[in-house]
Design an enzyme around this catalytic site. Structure first.
Site, short mmCIF file in Angstrom:
data_model
loop_
_atom_site.label_atom_id
_atom_site.label_comp_id
_atom_site.label_asym_id
_atom_site.label_seq_id
_atom_site.Cartn_x
_atom_site.Cartn_y
_atom_site.Cartn_z
N LYS A 1 -2.81 -1.55 16.31
CA LYS A 1 -3.62 -0.74 15.40
C LYS A 1 -4.64 0.10 16.19
CE LYS A 1 -1.36 -1.38 12.02
NZ LYS A 1 -0.90 -0.36 11.09
N TYR B 1 -0.88 -7.34 16.98
CA TYR B 1 -1.08 -6.48 15.82
C TYR B 1 -2.36 -5.66 15.96
CZ TYR B 1 -2.09 -5.17 10.96
OH TYR B 1 -2.42 -4.48 9.83
N ILE C 1 0.83 -1.20 0.00
CA ILE C 1 0.00 0.00 0.00
C ILE C 1 0.87 1.26 0.00
CG2 ILE C 1 -1.74 1.25 1.32
CD1 ILE C 1 -2.61 -1.52 2.46
N1 LIG Z 1 -2.89 -5.56 3.64
C1 LIG Z 1 -4.00 -5.43 4.32
O1 LIG Z 1 -4.97 -6.12 4.05
C2 LIG Z 1 -4.09 -4.41 5.42
C3 LIG Z 1 -5.28 -4.36 6.16
C4 LIG Z 1 -5.38 -3.43 7.18
C5 LIG Z 1 -4.32 -2.57 7.44
N2 LIG Z 1 -3.18 -2.63 6.71
C6 LIG Z 1 -2.09 -1.67 7.03
O2 LIG Z 1 -1.59 -1.10 5.85
C7 LIG Z 1 -0.23 -0.69 6.06
C8 LIG Z 1 0.64 -1.16 4.91
O3 LIG Z 1 0.64 -2.57 4.88
P1 LIG Z 1 0.85 -3.45 3.58
O4 LIG Z 1 -0.31 -4.35 3.53
O5 LIG Z 1 1.20 -2.63 2.43
O6 LIG Z 1 2.10 -4.34 4.11
P2 LIG Z 1 3.52 -4.71 3.47
O7 LIG Z 1 3.38 -5.03 2.04
O8 LIG Z 1 4.08 -5.73 4.41
O9 LIG Z 1 4.33 -3.35 3.62
C9 LIG Z 1 4.77 -2.92 4.89
C10 LIG Z 1 5.88 -1.92 4.74
O10 LIG Z 1 6.36 -1.58 6.05
C11 LIG Z 1 7.76 -1.67 6.04
N3 LIG Z 1 8.34 -1.95 7.35
C12 LIG Z 1 8.18 -3.05 8.13
N4 LIG Z 1 8.94 -2.95 9.22
C13 LIG Z 1 9.61 -1.78 9.14
C14 LIG Z 1 10.57 -1.13 9.96
N5 LIG Z 1 11.04 -1.69 11.08
N6 LIG Z 1 11.04 0.08 9.58
C15 LIG Z 1 10.60 0.64 8.44
N7 LIG Z 1 9.70 0.07 7.62
C16 LIG Z 1 9.22 -1.13 7.96
C17 LIG Z 1 8.08 -2.79 5.08
O11 LIG Z 1 9.45 -2.71 4.68
P3 LIG Z 1 10.24 -4.00 4.05
O12 LIG Z 1 9.78 -4.11 2.63
O13 LIG Z 1 11.67 -3.65 4.19
O14 LIG Z 1 9.87 -5.18 4.87
C18 LIG Z 1 7.10 -2.46 3.97
O15 LIG Z 1 7.60 -1.43 3.17
C19 LIG Z 1 0.15 -1.23 7.43
O16 LIG Z 1 0.06 -0.19 8.37
C20 LIG Z 1 -0.91 -2.28 7.72
O17 LIG Z 1 -1.12 -2.45 9.10
C21 LIG Z 1 -3.04 -3.55 5.70
#
Ligand SMILES: NC(=O)c1ccc[n+]([C@@H]2O[C@H](COP(=O)([O-])OP(=O)(O)OC[C@H]3O[C@@H](n4cnc5c(N)ncnc54)[C@H](OP(=O)(O)O)[C@@H]3O)[C@@H](O)[C@H]2O)c1
Ligand SMILES: *[C@@H]1O[C@H](CO)[C@@H](O)[C@H](O)[C@H]1NC(C)=O
Ligand SMILES: *[C@@H]1O[C@H](CO)[C@@H](O)[C@H](O)[C@H]1NC(C)=O
Length: 318
Positions: free
Chosen positions: A205, A201, A47
């Site tokens: 949130k 988690y 995202i």
């Molecule tokens: N996907 C869903 O269905 C969903 C639903 C509800 C909420 N969300 C929220 O949406 C947001 C984005 O999630 P996503 O689904 O896009 O997940 P994702 O693909 O796992 O992306 C997460 C990002 O966070 C980075 N990250 C993790 N640990 C970190 C750290 N210690 N320091 C700096 N960056 C770090 C990761 O970096 P690396 O690439 O280096 O690991 C990656 O760029 C999150 O806040 C998540 O809680 C997602």
């Protein structure tokens, strides 16, 4: 008969799941961002990357604040190619390290004159502790963005009207804040099974939503506003540390039927970042580009204030 007994309930379940989890609206605002600077944490994938690309497309200078130099630089290169915007820059930020957060803020404040939008997008669901002795999920999903936001607040105020946007999750609704656990273990929940990680988690949130609530109060009168949101159910790398076989099966089914792509997952982030006229809703929570009322615990002044104080202590700000 068989059709009625099995297929119909399946279709109904599919439809309901889809209505609940999947983002449908597309943000249509045409805000122009030339001359504006945006930070997206975790902007290298999922995202965050879709959000960063949309900001670059609108002409913003975009800082990808990521932990991996290689992944961050690759993503910056791709977004530049895709949007033709040369102002997409990687800057190292590991939210699991307070030292790294402080050094990111220092570098950013020294080298960049503006900050118009801070998008706290990065998060994870992984076990372990950080070098600062804090539970990984509490540190990366809550304490890290807390410290980062506070270190950048003066710059945001100088560039007002500006915004802070927190990517939370509808999972916050299942969360609770156990202050005893935070105080005695510096973690949101104990244990390292997938179930425990999921619990921590959802707690983290809820912290995002509570913080937005408290921050909005502290920002009254500054023209800096803040919002938290649920992005929808999105296919991304978020579940990478979830590994037990039964959770992998659930994950596979959900992502097959009830998840969308990161571009659709970025729409509510774009809405909270760019929609005009929502300033009076500062501190509130959004989903599918709409205001949503959260449960009482997620808008409780006392809990939000207490969490703020504990968080200041955990990152040495108190
Ligand atoms: N996907 C869903 O269905 C969903 C639903 C509800 C909420 N969300 C929220 O949406 C947001 C984005 O999630 P996503 O689904 O896009 O997940 P994702 O693909 O796992 O992306 C997460 C990002 O966070 C980075 N990250 C993790 N640990 C970190 C750290 N210690 N320091 C700096 N960056 C770090 C990761 O970096 P690396 O690439 O280096 O690991 C990656 O760029 C999150 O806040 C998540 O809680 C997602
Ligand atoms: C975002 O969440 C973090 C951690 O929960 C918090 O410190 C920060 O103040 C929040 N910002 C907004 C705009 O909600
Ligand atoms: C906030 O914005 C309003 C309207 O643009 C302006 O009148 C006011 O002076 C601003 N306040 C601060 C603290 O910048």
């Amino acid at each position: 008969m068989i059709f009625l007994l099995f297929i119909v309930p399946l279709l109904v379940a599919y439809y309901i799941g889809h209505r609940i989890f999947v983002q449908r609206k597309t943000f249509t605002g045409t805000a122009n961002l030339y001359g504006k600077t945006v930070i997206v944490t975790g902007g290298n994938t999922g995202i965050g990357k879709a959000t960063a690309a949309a900001m670059a497309m609108r002409g913003a200078r975009v800082i990808l604040a990521c932990r991996s130099k290689q992944r961050g630089e690759e993503a910056a290169q791709e977004i530049k190619m895709e949007t033709g915007n040369e102002g997409v820059i990687f800057m190292q930020l590991d939210l699991a390290s307070q030292k790294s957060i402080r050094s990111f803020a220092e570098t950013f404040l020294k080298t960049e004159p503006r900050l118009d939008l801070l998008i706290n997008n990065a998060a994870l669901a992984a076990p372990g502790r950080t070098e600062d002795g804090i539970g990984m999920i509490l540190a990366v999903n809550h304490i890290g963005p807390f410290l980062l936001t506070n270190l950048l607040l003066d710059r945001l105020k100088k560039c007002a009207p500006s915004r802070v946007v927190n990517v939370s999750s509808c999972g916050h609704d299942l969360g609770t804040i156990d202050f005893d656990c935070i105080n005695s273990h510096k973690r949101l929940a104990l244990g390292s099974s997938d179930g425990d990680l999921f619990k921590a988690y959802t707690h983290s949130k809820l912290c995002n939503v509570l913080f937005t609530h408290e921050l909005a109060k502290r920002l009254e009168g500054t023209n800096v506003t803040c919002y938290s949101l649920h992005p929808g159910s999105v296919r991304s790398e978020l579940g990478r540390d979830i590994n037990e076989w039964h959770t992998r099966i659930i994950k596979a089914i959900v992502s097959k039927f009830w998840a969308t792509d990161p571009v659709s997952g970025a729409q509510t982030t774009l809405y909270c970042s760019l929609q005009e006229g929502i300033e009076h809703l500062s501190g509130r929570y959004f989903s599918d580009c709409q205001l949503v009322q959260v449960k009482p615990e997620a808008r409780d002044d006392g809990i939000a204030k207490k969490l703020w104080d504990v968080s200041e202590k955990l990152c040495g700000m108190a």
